[in-house]
Design a protein around this motif. Structure first.
Motif, mmCIF file in Angstrom:
data_model
loop_
_atom_site.group_PDB
_atom_site.id
_atom_site.type_symbol
_atom_site.label_atom_id
_atom_site.label_comp_id
_atom_site.label_asym_id
_atom_site.label_seq_id
_atom_site.Cartn_x
_atom_site.Cartn_y
_atom_site.Cartn_z
ATOM 1 N N GLU A 157 0.013 -3.673 6.451
ATOM 2 C CA GLU A 157 -0.380 -3.836 7.284
ATOM 3 C C GLU A 157 0.089 -5.032 8.235
ATOM 4 O O GLU A 157 0.063 -4.977 9.309
ATOM 5 N N LEU A 158 1.274 -5.701 7.987
ATOM 6 C CA LEU A 158 1.820 -6.417 8.873
ATOM 7 C C LEU A 158 3.032 -6.051 8.723
ATOM 8 O O LEU A 158 3.867 -4.738 8.244
ATOM 9 N N THR A 159 3.963 -6.731 9.995
ATOM 10 C CA THR A 159 4.515 -5.935 10.121
ATOM 11 C C THR A 159 6.228 -7.020 9.544
ATOM 12 O O THR A 159 6.002 -8.060 8.703
ATOM 13 N N GLU A 160 7.118 -6.265 9.697
ATOM 14 C CA GLU A 160 8.307 -6.833 8.661
ATOM 15 C C GLU A 160 7.935 -8.402 8.086
ATOM 16 O O GLU A 160 8.301 -8.915 7.464
ATOM 17 N N LYS A 161 8.342 -9.129 10.167
ATOM 18 C CA LYS A 161 8.586 -10.573 9.440
ATOM 19 C C LYS A 161 7.188 -11.403 9.001
ATOM 20 O O LYS A 161 7.284 -12.029 8.388
ATOM 21 N N GLU A 162 5.828 -10.831 9.455
ATOM 22 C CA GLU A 162 4.667 -11.497 9.501
ATOM 23 C C GLU A 162 4.838 -11.060 8.202
ATOM 24 O O GLU A 162 4.778 -11.818 6.714
ATOM 25 N N ALA A 163 5.267 -10.557 7.417
ATOM 26 C CA ALA A 163 5.606 -10.418 6.361
ATOM 27 C C ALA A 163 5.969 -10.566 4.881
ATOM 28 O O ALA A 163 5.645 -11.028 4.038
ATOM 29 N N VAL A 164 7.194 -11.371 5.605
ATOM 30 C CA VAL A 164 8.611 -11.303 4.705
ATOM 31 C C VAL A 164 7.832 -12.974 4.665
ATOM 32 O O VAL A 164 7.962 -13.648 3.686
ATOM 33 N N GLU A 165 7.553 -13.480 6.047
ATOM 34 C CA GLU A 165 6.605 -15.053 5.623
ATOM 35 C C GLU A 165 5.629 -15.174 5.022
ATOM 36 O O GLU A 165 5.424 -16.229 4.317
ATOM 37 N N THR A 166 4.974 -14.375 4.436
ATOM 38 C CA THR A 166 3.787 -14.523 4.065
ATOM 39 C C THR A 166 3.384 -14.195 2.676
ATOM 40 O O THR A 166 3.375 -14.513 1.588
ATOM 41 N N LEU A 167 4.908 -13.351 2.528
ATOM 42 C CA LEU A 167 5.058 -13.077 0.892
ATOM 43 C C LEU A 167 5.801 -14.965 0.852
ATOM 44 O O LEU A 167 5.892 -15.283 -0.564
ATOM 45 N N TRP A 168 6.732 -15.686 1.308
ATOM 46 C CA TRP A 168 7.045 -16.466 1.181
ATOM 47 C C TRP A 168 6.598 -17.209 0.679
ATOM 48 O O TRP A 168 6.401 -18.197 0.128
ATOM 49 N N LYS A 169 4.903 -17.497 1.587
ATOM 50 C CA LYS A 169 4.275 -18.302 1.367
ATOM 51 C C LYS A 169 3.565 -18.074 -0.102
ATOM 52 O O LYS A 169 2.686 -19.417 -0.609
ATOM 53 N N TYR A 170 3.788 -17.100 -1.107
ATOM 54 C CA TYR A 170 2.749 -16.529 -1.769
ATOM 55 C C TYR A 170 3.601 -17.346 -2.925
ATOM 56 O O TYR A 170 2.787 -17.835 -4.231
#
Length: 410
Positions: A157-170
Motif C-alpha cells: 500500500e506504500l510508495t517504493e520509497k516509503e516501503a523501503v524506509e518502513t521495512l528498514w524501520k522494522y
C-alpha cells in the motif's frame, strides 16, 4: 535511513555477528541491491582488524535470466573456480557473512526443473564449503538488507520509497538497533535468556515432543539421545563466540530422523528457490513426508521434498515464543530469517551436528547411527501459532508442559 543507524547495524553484524579476529580474512556474500550496506560492513571489518575482505556479489534478476536461457546441461555444471575462490579463503581461516536481500517470487515463472538442477549442482559442488558453517569451523553470520521489490511485497500500500524506509524501520527494530539504544547490551541479555532456556530443556532430555494447535497440527517429534538445545550465540571449534543469525529468537535441537509422525500446517509462507509457497501442510510417517499440498507454489514444495534422499525428513525442530519481538510486530516479512523467529519451526534436510553431544567430532556414518538426518539442503518452515501447545515426554513417559498458548511455561 540515517547513516548513523546503518553504521550501528554494520557494527553489530561485524563485531557481534562475525566477531572478526585480528588478521582474519572475511568473505561477504551480498546482493547487488546492497551496495551501501556492503561497503559499511567492509569498512567495519577492516576496522575490526580483518586482513582482507572479499565480496562476492549476486543479482537475482541475472539468476532468473541464467535459469531461463541456459540449458539443463550447462546449469548442472559448476565451474571449479567459483568454488575454489571461496574455499581458498576459508582454508586460510576466513569467516563468512551472508547479507541477504531476496526478491520474493523472482523465480516463480522459471522452469522448476531448471531451478532444481542448478540448486542441486551447486549444493553438491559446495558441500565442503557448507561444512564450515554446519560444523562451526569458522564464524558465520546471516543478516538482511531491504530492497525495493521485497519492501513492496511486505507493504504493497506504500510508495517504493516509503516501503523501503518502513521495512528498514522494522528490520532495525527486530535486531535491536535504534537511536540512543545499546544493541550490544540487549543482545547480551537475549543470549543469556536463550542459554538459560536451553539449560532447562537440556536437563529434561525429552524422549519426544508433542505439538498441537487449532490450525490442525498434531505432530510427534522424537529427539535423538543426548541431544543439545542450541540458540543465540555459538562458538567455533576454536572457541570464538559469534552470532550466526541476526535477528534470532529461537532455540533448536535435533529430531530423530525416523521418529516424526503426524501432520503439520504451516502458519507462514516459505520462500524457496525464489518461489513463495503458501498455505501448505505436510504429513509424516516414520520421519518421512508421505503426503503434502499447498495452495500456491506446490511445484517448489515438491522440489524441496524431492531434492535428495534426506530432504523429505527433518533435520531441526525449533521453539520460538509467540511473544517474540518479530511476532509482536505483526509483520509478515516473506523472508525466512525473520519469519522463522516469529514462530516455532521445523527444517527439512540436514541436521546440525552441534545439536547432539560430540556431534562435531562425528563423521557422517556416526551421525546417521545416532539418528541424524543428512541432506544437501536445510530449509526452515514456520508452524507456530498463538495457541500452540507443546508437551515434552520424558524417557519414563511422564509428561511436562513446555508450551501453552504459544508461550514457554518451563
Amino acid at each position: 535511513m540515517k547513516l548513523e543507524l546503518l553504521r550501528q547495524y554494520a557494527q553489530l553484524i561485524v563485531q557481534n555477528g562475525l566477531h572478526v579476529q585480528k588478521g582474519q580474512p572475511v568473505i561477504i556474500y551480498a546482493s547487488m541491491y546492497q551496495n551501501d550496506m556492503t561497503r559499511l560492513c567492509v569498512e567495519e571489518a577492516y576496522k575490526a582488524g580483518a586482513s582482507t575482505v572479499e565480496v562476492f556479489y549476486h543479482d537475482d534478476e541475472i539468476t532468473r535470466l541464467k535459469y531461463t536461457y541456459e540449458s539443463l546441461e550447462q546449469l548442472s555444471n559448476i565451474d571449479e573456480w567459483k568454488i575454489q575462490s571461496k574455499h581458498s579463503l576459508l582454508k586460510k581461516g576466513a569467516c563468512a557473512l551472508h547479507l541477504i536481500s531476496d526478491v520474493p517470487g523472482v523465480l516463480k515463472d522459471v522452469d522448476a526443473k531448471k531451478r532444481e538442477t542448478a540448486s542441486m549442482a551447486m549444493s553438491k559442488a559446495s558441500k565442503h564449503i557448507q561444512d564450515y558453517t554446519m560444523l562451526n569451523k569458522t564464524q558465520w553470520c546471516v543478516a538482511a538488507v531491504p530492497n525495493e521489490n521485497w519492501a513492496l511485497q511486505v507493504f504493497p500500500e506504500l510508495t517504493e520509497k516509503e516501503a523501503v524506509e518502513t521495512l528498514w524501520k522494522y528490520i532495525l527494530q527486530c535486531v535491536r538497533v535504534y537511536e540512543g539504544g545499546c544493541a550490544k547490551q540487549e543482545w547480551k541479555q537475549l543470549n543469556e535468556d536463550l542459554k538459560r532456556r536451553e539449560q532447562i530443556l537440556n536437563a529434561y532430555q525429552f524422549d519426544k515432543l508433542l505439538f498441537s494447535n487449532m490450525k490442525g497440527t498434531k505432530l510427534e517429534v522424537s529427539l535423538v539421545k543426548n541431544h543439545i538445545w542450541c540458540g543465540g550465540s555459538e562458538k567455533t571449534i576454536n572457541g570464538i563466540e559469534f552470532q550466526p543469525n541476526i535477528p534470532t529468537e529461537e532455540i533448536f535441537t535435533m529430531p530423530e530422523k525416523t521418529g516424526v509422525n503426524g501432520i503439520v500446517y504451516a502458519t507462514r509462507p516459505l520462500l524457496y528457490q525464489g518461489v513463495l509457497i503458501k498455505d501448505f501442510w505436510l504429513s509424516f510417517k516414520d520421519g518421512k513426508v508421505v503426503a503434502y499440498d499447498a495452495k500456491e507454489g506446490k511445484d517448489a514444495l515438491t522440489a524441496l521434498i524431492e531434492f535428495d534422499e534426506g530432504s523429505c525428513y527433518l533435520g531441526e525442530v525449533a521453539l520460538v515464543p509467540n511473544s517474540s519481538p518479530i511476532s509482536k510486530s505483526n509483520i509478515l516479512f516473506y523472508n525466512t530469517l525473520f519469519d522463522e523467529n516469529a514462530a516455532c519451526h521445523l527444517a527439512l534436510g540436514d541436521a546440525y551436528p552441534t545439536t547432539v553431544k560430540n556431534g562435531e567430532n562425528m563423521n557422517e556414518t556416526q551421525l546417521k547411527e545416532v539418528g541424524a538426518n543428512h541432506s544437501l539442503t536445510h530449509v526452515d518452515f514456520m508452524f507456530g501459532s498463538s495457541d500452540m501447545k507443546v508437551v515434552g515426554v520424558c524417557e519414563d513417559q511422564s509428561e511436562v508442559l513446555v508450551f501453552e498458548n504459544g508461550e514457554f511455561v518451563v
